[in-house]
Scaffold this active site. Structure first.
Site, PDB file in Angstrom:
ATOM      1  N   HIS A 252       0.489  -2.934   0.583  1.00 17.97           N
ATOM      2  CA  HIS A 252      -0.367  -3.072  -0.592  1.00 17.97           C
ATOM      3  C   HIS A 252      -1.224  -1.813  -0.714  1.00 17.97           C
ATOM      4  O   HIS A 252      -1.809  -1.365   0.279  1.00 17.97           O
ATOM      5  CB  HIS A 252      -1.256  -4.313  -0.449  1.00 17.97           C
ATOM      6  CG  HIS A 252      -2.133  -4.509  -1.630  1.00 17.97           C
ATOM      7  ND1 HIS A 252      -1.657  -4.994  -2.828  1.00 17.97           N
ATOM      8  CD2 HIS A 252      -3.450  -4.247  -1.833  1.00 17.97           C
ATOM      9  CE1 HIS A 252      -2.644  -5.031  -3.707  1.00 17.97           C
ATOM     10  NE2 HIS A 252      -3.733  -4.577  -3.122  1.00 17.97           N
TER      11      HIS A 252
ATOM     12  N   SER B 160      10.203   4.363  -2.969  1.00 15.97           N
ATOM     13  CA  SER B 160       9.895   5.468  -2.049  1.00 15.97           C
ATOM     14  C   SER B 160       9.500   4.958  -0.663  1.00 15.97           C
ATOM     15  O   SER B 160       9.762   5.629   0.350  1.00 15.97           O
ATOM     16  CB  SER B 160       8.809   6.380  -2.621  1.00 15.97           C
ATOM     17  OG  SER B 160       7.562   5.745  -2.653  1.00 15.97           O
TER      18      SER B 160
ATOM     19  N   GLU C 224      -1.124 -16.957   0.174  1.00 15.02           N
ATOM     20  CA  GLU C 224      -2.177 -16.397  -0.674  1.00 15.02           C
ATOM     21  C   GLU C 224      -1.915 -14.899  -0.878  1.00 15.02           C
ATOM     22  O   GLU C 224      -1.800 -14.144   0.101  1.00 15.02           O
ATOM     23  CB  GLU C 224      -3.556 -16.609  -0.042  1.00 15.02           C
ATOM     24  CG  GLU C 224      -4.671 -16.345  -1.031  1.00 15.02           C
ATOM     25  CD  GLU C 224      -6.061 -16.542  -0.426  1.00 15.02           C
ATOM     26  OE1 GLU C 224      -7.042 -16.209  -1.102  1.00 15.02           O
ATOM     27  OE2 GLU C 224      -6.151 -17.011   0.720  1.00 15.02           O
ATOM     28  N   LEU C 225      -1.828 -14.478  -2.143  1.00 19.91           N
ATOM     29  CA  LEU C 225      -1.429 -13.114  -2.495  1.00 19.91           C
ATOM     30  C   LEU C 225      -2.305 -12.056  -1.817  1.00 19.91           C
ATOM     31  O   LEU C 225      -3.528 -12.100  -1.928  1.00 19.91           O
ATOM     32  CB  LEU C 225      -1.508 -12.948  -4.024  1.00 19.91           C
ATOM     33  CG  LEU C 225      -0.987 -11.626  -4.584  1.00 19.91           C
ATOM     34  CD1 LEU C 225       0.531 -11.537  -4.455  1.00 19.91           C
ATOM     35  CD2 LEU C 225      -1.409 -11.457  -6.033  1.00 19.91           C
TER      36      LEU C 225
ATOM     37  N   GLU D 294       1.181   5.666   2.756  1.00 18.60           N
ATOM     38  CA  GLU D 294       2.056   4.480   2.807  1.00 18.60           C
ATOM     39  C   GLU D 294       3.341   4.821   3.543  1.00 18.60           C
ATOM     40  O   GLU D 294       3.861   4.036   4.330  1.00 18.60           O
ATOM     41  CB  GLU D 294       2.380   3.986   1.388  1.00 18.60           C
ATOM     42  CG  GLU D 294       1.190   3.439   0.630  1.00 18.60           C
ATOM     43  CD  GLU D 294       1.596   2.854  -0.718  1.00 18.60           C
ATOM     44  OE1 GLU D 294       2.684   2.271  -0.828  1.00 18.60           O
ATOM     45  OE2 GLU D 294       0.813   2.980  -1.676  1.00 18.60           O
TER      46      GLU D 294
ATOM     47  N   ARG E  58      10.668 -20.065 -10.954  1.00 20.86           N
ATOM     48  CA  ARG E  58      10.418 -19.255  -9.749  1.00 20.86           C
ATOM     49  C   ARG E  58      11.171 -19.822  -8.560  1.00 20.86           C
ATOM     50  O   ARG E  58      11.690 -19.083  -7.720  1.00 20.86           O
ATOM     51  CB  ARG E  58       8.916 -19.250  -9.425  1.00 20.86           C
ATOM     52  CG  ARG E  58       8.121 -18.336 -10.312  1.00 20.86           C
ATOM     53  CD  ARG E  58       6.730 -18.094  -9.748  1.00 20.86           C
ATOM     54  NE  ARG E  58       5.928 -17.381 -10.725  1.00 20.86           N
ATOM     55  CZ  ARG E  58       5.948 -16.063 -10.911  1.00 20.86           C
ATOM     56  NH1 ARG E  58       6.711 -15.303 -10.157  1.00 20.86           N
ATOM     57  NH2 ARG E  58       5.197 -15.510 -11.835  1.00 20.86           N
TER      58      ARG E  58
HETATM   59  C1  GRF Z   1       3.499   1.265  -3.636  1.00 19.86           C
HETATM   60  O1  GRF Z   1       2.282   1.877  -3.963  1.00 19.86           O
HETATM   61  C2  GRF Z   1       3.266  -0.031  -2.937  1.00 19.86           C
HETATM   62  O2  GRF Z   1       2.150  -0.038  -2.115  1.00 19.86           O
HETATM   63  C3  GRF Z   1       3.048  -0.972  -4.086  1.00 19.86           C
HETATM   64  O3  GRF Z   1       3.941  -0.547  -5.094  1.00 19.86           O
HETATM   65  C4  GRF Z   1       4.246   0.830  -4.897  1.00 19.86           C
HETATM   66  C5  GRF Z   1       5.720   0.905  -4.713  1.00 19.86           C
HETATM   67  O4  GRF Z   1       6.196   2.215  -4.637  1.00 19.86           O
HETATM   68  N1  GRF Z   1       3.198  -2.342  -3.666  1.00 19.86           N
HETATM   69  P1  GRF Z   1       7.664   2.503  -4.134  1.00 19.86           P
HETATM   70  O5  GRF Z   1       8.601   1.647  -4.990  1.00 19.86           O
HETATM   71  O6  GRF Z   1       7.770   2.145  -2.688  1.00 19.86           O
HETATM   72  O7  GRF Z   1       7.882   3.953  -4.387  1.00 19.86           O
END
Ligand code: GRF
Length: 201
Positions: A100, A10, A134-135, A165, A56
């Site tokens: 995030h 999304s 660093e994550l 977001e 990885r």
């Molecule tokens: C979002 O909440 C993003 O912040 C996190 O994973 C989710 C992904 O959602 N890292 P989408 O795939 O963008 O709908």
């Protein structure tokens, strides 16, 4: 720009709908729902299945090859659920963004909404940041805060955060592509008068 996803996509969709120049969407899972949306918009898609690689390093090398075919100015992680090697991150340093779902530096890692509820925080949110080895720790480009309300459960809180977001990631990506982001001593500033925070009701 190239967007990396693992599932719903999304945030990727929000960036496409904001009119950003998305050259390709790459997923580490063939069943990522977001791939269908991208294809329906005529955007190139690719799958680099992490399960097909023994290490990885081998996966990251294949991923880098898929990304570099598009020569992107920006690589945006959008719900990309793989930890990337330090070597990969370093080779894209300065042009790799992530979103995030927390107000970093609070709650790096997984299950952020459940952890926010358990901690009893009154504000939660999301952060767009440059990716460093660093994550969930790189320089912060933009944050959105939302209230944590009585009666919230994980799903309600996640939905409130996700709506923000979809506002901050396209904004931050556009700033990057317009050359507006400056990192000084690990702190990101935007050229011009642009607020780097958003507080949703
Ligand atoms: C979002 O909440 C993003 O912040 C996190 O994973 C989710 C992904 O959602 N890292 P989408 O795939 O963008 O709908």
């Amino acid at each position: 720009m190239v967007i990396l996803i693992s599932g719903r996509g999304s945030n990727m969709q929000a960036m496409v709908e904001a009119g950003l120049p998305v050259a390709a969407v790459i997923s580490n899972r063939a069943d990522a729902a977001g791939l269908n949306f991208a294809a329906s918009r005529g955007i190139a898609t690719a799958v680099v299945e992490h399960s097909s690689y023994a290490t990885r390093e081998a996966f990251d090398a294949a991923l880098a090859q898929a990304i570099d075919a598009f020569r992107p100015a920006l690589v945006a992680l959008a719900g990309f659920m793989r930890i990337l090697t330090a070597g990969f991150v370093q080779s894209y340093e300065g042009r790799l963004l992530n979103i995030h779902p927390s107000l970093l530096p609070a709650f790096p890692g997984l299950d952020t909404h459940a952890r926010a509820l358990a901690a009893g925080v009154k504000l939660h949110g999301a952060t767009v940041h440059f990716v460093t080895p660093e994550l969930d720790h790189g320089p912060i480009v933009m944050q959105a805060a939302v209230p944590v309300l009585p009666g919230d459960d994980e799903a309600k809180l996640a939905a409130r955060v996700l709506a923000q977001e979809h506002r901050i990631y396209p904004t931050a990506a556009r700033w990057f592509l317009e050359g507006k982001l400056v990192i000084e001593s690990g702190v990101v500033r935007v050229k011009g008068d642009h607020p780097q925070q958003l507080c949703a009701p």
